[in-house]
Scaffold this active site. Structure first.
Site, PDB file in Angstrom:
ATOM      1  N   ASN A 133       0.843  -1.191   0.000  1.00  0.00           N
ATOM      2  CA  ASN A 133       0.000   0.000   0.000  1.00  0.00           C
ATOM      3  C   ASN A 133       0.887   1.252   0.000  1.00  0.00           C
ATOM      4  OD1 ASN A 133      -1.864   2.041   0.537  1.00  0.00           O
ATOM      5  ND2 ASN A 133      -2.119   1.469   2.676  1.00  0.00           N
ATOM      6  N   CYS A 141      -4.326   0.453   6.087  1.00  0.00           N
ATOM      7  CA  CYS A 141      -3.786  -0.896   6.235  1.00  0.00           C
ATOM      8  C   CYS A 141      -3.417  -1.191   7.693  1.00  0.00           C
ATOM      9  CB  CYS A 141      -2.602  -1.120   5.300  1.00  0.00           C
ATOM     10  SG  CYS A 141      -1.295   0.088   5.444  1.00  0.00           S
TER      11      CYS A 141
END
Length: 181
Positions: A133, A141
């Site tokens: 990410n 996340c």
């Protein structure tokens, strides 16, 4: 007779800025339209660092700066910013599923895999997409934990993950605390 034609390619414009945060200095990048392409912290696994040719700019990041300040002050639960990270179709599906994990809650890798219709065997691939990410904090996340409730890897480091979960009032042993709006 002329020689072979050559086409000059220009590198895409990368705009950048840094801002202070409880996580340390954040490096934000954006494309020439102002859409955010990354948010990195120092020492982040796979994070970006400033490169030659990047243009420092403030204006394209004004909204991001304000929204991140409000988030870290406990006054904002979600971000409304243009995002344009680069990734495969699979990674984008995982990142979209991350966006759906509400503030103050956590989910497991297996639950996230199920949300995108991935098989149980794809949990490792889901974990890889989460680890890749490029928009830490903005794409949450940090809200993904182990199936047993344990804190698991975070590209920005487990101390930062703990800090973000505590800020949101979630994680092991914490009750969700909604931001004051």
């Amino acid at each position: 007779m002329t020689g072979p034609s050559t086409t000059a390619t220009t590198a895409p414009v990368v705009l950048c800025t840094t801002l202070d945060s409880p996580l340390g200095p954040l490096l934000l990048t954006a494309d020439d339209s102002g859409a955010l392409t990354s948010l990195s912290v120092p020492g982040q696994k796979g994070g970006r660092t400033s490169e030659d040719g990047w243009r420092t700019a403030e204006e394209p990041f004004r909204d991001a700066r304000e929204q991140l300040a409000a988030y870290f002050a406990g006054e904002r639960a979600e971000f409304r910013l243009p995002l344009r990270p680069e990734g495969t179709e699979f990674r984008r599906r995982v990142w979209d599923a991350l966006d759906a994990v509400p503030y103050g809650t956590t989910t497991s890798y297996g639950e996230l895999a199920a949300r995108i219709g991935a098989s149980r065997a794809a949990v490792r691939a889901v974990g890889g997409a989460i680890g890749a990410n490029p928009l830490l904090v903005l794409r949450p996340c940090h809200r993904v934990i182990g199936a047993d409730g344990s804190l698991t890897g975070y590209a920005g480091g487990l101390d930062r993950k703990r800090l973000l979960l505590a800020l949101e009032g979630s994680g092991p042993g914490a009750a969700p605390v909604p931001p004051s709006a």
